[in-house]
Design an enzyme around this catalytic site. Structure first.
Site, PDB file in Angstrom:
ATOM      1  N   PHE A 288      -2.055 -81.568  49.333  1.00 35.50           N
ATOM      2  CA  PHE A 288      -1.699 -80.521  48.388  1.00 35.50           C
ATOM      3  C   PHE A 288      -1.117 -79.310  49.094  1.00 35.50           C
ATOM      4  O   PHE A 288      -0.554 -78.454  48.470  1.00 35.50           O
ATOM      5  CB  PHE A 288      -2.946 -80.091  47.580  1.00 35.50           C
ATOM      6  CG  PHE A 288      -3.626 -81.262  46.900  1.00 35.50           C
ATOM      7  CD1 PHE A 288      -2.890 -82.283  46.350  1.00 35.50           C
ATOM      8  CD2 PHE A 288      -5.001 -81.309  46.819  1.00 35.50           C
ATOM      9  CE1 PHE A 288      -3.511 -83.360  45.729  1.00 35.50           C
ATOM     10  CE2 PHE A 288      -5.638 -82.368  46.197  1.00 35.50           C
ATOM     11  CZ  PHE A 288      -4.891 -83.398  45.664  1.00 35.50           C
TER      12      PHE A 288
ATOM     13  N   TRP B   5       0.687 -76.630  41.655  1.00 37.06           N
ATOM     14  CA  TRP B   5       0.400 -76.277  43.053  1.00 37.06           C
ATOM     15  C   TRP B   5      -0.227 -77.464  43.783  1.00 37.06           C
ATOM     16  O   TRP B   5       0.001 -77.665  44.977  1.00 37.06           O
ATOM     17  CB  TRP B   5      -0.537 -75.075  43.099  1.00 37.06           C
ATOM     18  CG  TRP B   5      -0.932 -74.659  44.486  1.00 37.06           C
ATOM     19  CD1 TRP B   5      -0.277 -73.795  45.318  1.00 37.06           C
ATOM     20  CD2 TRP B   5      -2.107 -75.078  45.214  1.00 37.06           C
ATOM     21  NE1 TRP B   5      -0.957 -73.658  46.502  1.00 37.06           N
ATOM     22  CE2 TRP B   5      -2.073 -74.432  46.463  1.00 37.06           C
ATOM     23  CE3 TRP B   5      -3.165 -75.935  44.917  1.00 37.06           C
ATOM     24  CZ2 TRP B   5      -3.068 -74.609  47.430  1.00 37.06           C
ATOM     25  CZ3 TRP B   5      -4.150 -76.122  45.873  1.00 37.06           C
ATOM     26  CH2 TRP B   5      -4.108 -75.472  47.109  1.00 37.06           C
ATOM     27  N   HIS B   6      -0.993 -78.263  43.053  1.00 35.48           N
ATOM     28  CA  HIS B   6      -1.678 -79.384  43.689  1.00 35.48           C
ATOM     29  C   HIS B   6      -0.746 -80.555  43.969  1.00 35.48           C
ATOM     30  O   HIS B   6      -1.082 -81.416  44.799  1.00 35.48           O
ATOM     31  CB  HIS B   6      -2.842 -79.857  42.815  1.00 35.48           C
ATOM     32  CG  HIS B   6      -4.040 -78.965  42.872  1.00 35.48           C
ATOM     33  ND1 HIS B   6      -4.168 -77.826  42.091  1.00 35.48           N
ATOM     34  CD2 HIS B   6      -5.176 -79.022  43.619  1.00 35.48           C
ATOM     35  CE1 HIS B   6      -5.328 -77.243  42.361  1.00 35.48           C
ATOM     36  NE2 HIS B   6      -5.945 -77.942  43.276  1.00 35.48           N
ATOM     37  N   GLY B   7       0.373 -80.632  43.306  1.00 36.55           N
ATOM     38  CA  GLY B   7       1.285 -81.731  43.577  1.00 36.55           C
ATOM     39  C   GLY B   7       2.468 -81.756  42.639  1.00 36.55           C
ATOM     40  O   GLY B   7       2.398 -81.262  41.509  1.00 36.55           O
TER      41      GLY B   7
END
Length: 512
Positions: free
Chosen positions: A512, A322-324
Site C-alpha cells: 500500500f 490510498w490503500h491501492g
C-alpha cells in the site's frame, strides 16, 4: 530484508545497535545520527535499489521547499510542493489504473506504463506533505538537513508506518545523544519486537493459508459453502489484523531500542463497539493525517450535517484509494464512509432513543464487527466478481457443508437439513493446511479480544510516545518486568518463531 528475516534479526539489527551504542557512549552524536541514516538507506535499498534515488531526491526537494517556506510563507511554494508530491504518488501508484479505466470508458488503446511502486511511497509522501503544510501554517521550526533526512528514512517506520509527525519525532532526534538507560530500552523494545514477530510469523502467516485458499477458490469460480466462506473472511480479518499489528509492534520495539519512541498506530480495533471507535484504533496515524490535513480543511463538521457526511465520504473514499489502485478499495472506503455516517447520525439521536448496558454493548460490538468483516471482503477480493461471489456464499446461497461426524443430524432433523441446504463431507476449505493450523483461529480471536495489546501491556514502561496509561489487570493480568524469567520466556518465543517460520513473508501493508 524483512523485520522477520534471519538476516535482519541476527545480523543487521545487532550491528546497528552495537555501533549506535558505541557512538552514543563516546558522545559522538553527529556520527550516531549519520550511522542511522546510512543503515536506514541500506535497509531500504535492500528491497529495490533503484528506488533509493526517488527517496533521496524526494527528501532533498521537500527539505528545500520547506526552507523556502520558512523564508517566505508563499501559497505558490506550498502548491508546488503538494503538486510535486502528489504527482510522484499518482505516477507510480495510479498511472496504470487511470490508463486502464480511460481505455475502458473511452474505447482507447493507450499502453500501460508498468511502473513498480516504490516501497513506502504512500507513507513518506504523506509524511512530507504534513511537514510542508505545517511549515506554511507556521507550525514547524527550522531543522538541519541531517535531522530531516533521519526523520524521513528512519528504518523502523519507513516501510509501513506509522506515519510519523515531525513534532513528535524531531525533538527526539535532536536529543539522540542524551544519556539513556540502554539496557531498559533494549529490554522493552525487544519485548515489543518479539510480540510483533509472534503475531506476524505464527498468527498472520498461518491464517493467510485459509484466506488465500478460500478467496483463490472463489476467484476461480468455485461455489464454496457458508462455513468455508465465513471461515475465509474471518481468516483474512485476523490475518490483516495480526500482520499490521505485528508490524506496528515491531516498529515500536525497534524505535525504542534505538532511542526513539514512535506513536501507537494500532490499538486493539476489534474490541471496538462502533465504527467511529474502530477508526480511532486502526491505523491511527493515517486517521490523524486524513482528519487534520483533509477532513478539517474541507470543513469538517462545521457546516451542518449534510456537509459533514459529504466530507466523511470524501475522506474515506480517498483513504480507500490510498490503500491501492483498484475499485474494490474505493468501495471499501465508501462502505466505511457509509458506516461512519450512520454511526454519527445514530449518536445524534435523542438519548432516550438509545440503549445502554451489557446487552447493548455486545450488540454494538457484533454489528460493528459484521460491518468491518463485510467491508474486508472488498478489500481482499481482487475484483467485484470475487467479492460478490464471496458475499453470496457468506449469505448461505451455496448451502452449508458440515463434517461427516454431523451426519446423524440428517436423521434427527431432515427438514432442517433440507431447508438450509446442508450437506456432509469434511471440513471443506478449513482443511487446507491441516487440523493443527486450525488452532490459530481460536488463539487469534482470544488475543484480539481478551489480551491487552502491546502498547497497553508495556504502557508503564513508556513504549510509545502517545500511550502512557498505567498497566491494568484486565482479563490477562500478567505484568512484564526487565528480569531473567521474562528474558528466558521471550528468548524461547524467539526460538519458537524462528523454528516455526518457513520463509519470511512480506507484510501486507508493504503493497500500500
Amino acid at each position: 530484508m524483512l523485520f522477520s528475516s534471519v538476516a535482519f534479526i541476527f545480523l543487521y539489527l545487532p550491528v546497528v545497535l552495537a555501533t549506535l551504542l558505541f557512538l552514543q557512549s563516546r558522545g559522538l552524536v553527529d556520527l550516531a545520527k549519520m550511522w542511522l541514516i546510512v543503515t536506514s538507506i541500506v535497509f531500504y535499498g535492500n528491497f529495490i535499489p533503484i528506488h533509493l534515488a526517488l527517496l533521496v531526491v524526494s527528501t532533498l526537494v521537500n527539505f528545500t521547499l520547506g526552507r523556502a517556506l520558512l523564508e517566505r510563507r508563499s501559497g505558490r511554494i506550498l502548491f508546488v510542493g503538494v503538486v510535486l508530491n502528489l504527482a510522484v504518488l499518482i505516477a507510480f501508484k495510479y498511472s496504470d489504473f487511470l490508463i486502464t479505466n480511460a481505455n475502458a470508458a473511452l474505447n482507447l488503446n493507450i499502453p500501460t506504463i508498468g511502473l513498480v511502486i516504490p516501497l513506502a511511497l504512500s507513507f513518506f509522501t504523506f509524511q512530507k506533505l504534513a511537514y510542508l503544510i505545517d511549515v506554511y501554517r507556521g507550525g514547524a521550526p527550522r531543522y538541519s538537513l541531517r535531522d530531516f533526512v533521519l526523520f524521513v528514512v528512519f528504518f523502523p517506520q519507513l516501510i509501513a508506518g506509522p506515519i510519523v509527525h515531525h513534532r513528535t519525532i524531531m525533538p527526539q532526534i535532536a536529543k539522540l545523544g542524551a544519556r539513556r538507560d540502554f539496557a531498559l530500552d533494549l529490554a522493552v523494545g525487544a519485548t515489543a519486537f518479539l510480540l510483533g514477530l509472534f503475531k506476524k510469523v505464527c498468527l498472520a502467516d498461518s491464517l493467510s493459508i485459509y484466506s488465500d485458499v478460500t478467496f483463490g477458490a472463489v476467484e476461480q469460480g468455485e461455489h464454496i459453502d457458508l462455513i468455508s466462506a465465513w471461515a475465509g473472511a474471518i481468516a483474512f480479518a485476523l490475518q490483516i489484523y495480526f500482520d499490521f499489528s505485528g508490524y506496528s509492534d515491531m516498529a515500536l520495539g525497534l524505535g525504542r531500542m534505538l532511542g526513539i519512541r514512535l506513536p501507537v498506530n494500532f490499538l486493539s480495533p476489534y474490541k471496538s463497539t462502533s465504527i467511529i471507535e474502530f477508526w480511532r484504533r486502526w491505523h491511527i496515524t493515517l486517521s490523524d493525517f486524513l482528519k487534520n490535513y483533509l477532513y478539517i480543511p474541507l470543513g469538517g463538521n462545521r457546516h451542518g450535517a449534510v456537509r459533514r457526511y459529504a466530507n466523511l465520504w470524501i475522506v474515506m473514499l480517498l483513504g480507500g484509494l490510498w490503500h491501492g489502485a483498484n475499485w474494490t478499495f474505493f468501495v471499501w472506503g465508501g462502505l466505511h464512509g457509509l458506516f461512519l455516517s450512520v454511526n454519527h447520525a445514530y449518536r445524534n439521536w435523542p438519548r432516550r432513543a438509545r440503549r445502554s448496558g451489557f446487552g447493548a454493548t455486545y450488540l454494538s460490538w457484533a454489528i460493528t464487527m459484521t460491518a468491518v468483516l463485510v467491508a474486508w471482503v472488498f478489500f481482499r477480493a481482487p475484483n467485484f466478481t470475487t467479492a460478490f461471489a464471496m458475499l453470496s456464499a457468506m449469505s448461505g446461497h451455496n448451502g452449508i457443508t458440515l463434517p461427516s461426524a454431523a451426519l446423524p443430524l440428517a436423521t434427527i432433523a431432515p427438514a432442517l437439513v433440507a431447508g438450509f441446504g446442508i450437506s456432509f463431507g469434511g471440513l471443506g476449505y478449513l482443511a487446507a493446511a491441516g487440523p493443527l493450523y486450525l488452532l490459530w483461529f481460536p488463539i487469534g480471536i482470544i488475543v484480539c479480544l481478551a489480551v491487552p495489546n502491546t502498547a497497553e501491556w508495556l504502557a508503564r514502561w513508556e513504549l510509545a510516545i502517545n500511550y502512557t496509561v498505567q498497566n491494568k489487570r484486565g482479563i490477562f493480568p500478567l505484568y512484564w518486568a526487565a528480569n531473567l524469567p521474562w528474558g528466558l520466556t521471550f528468548g524461547a518465543l524467539l526460538a519458537f518463531c524462528m523454528l516455526y517460520q518457513r520463509t519470511a513473508a512480506q507484510f501486507l501493508y508493504f503493497q500500500f
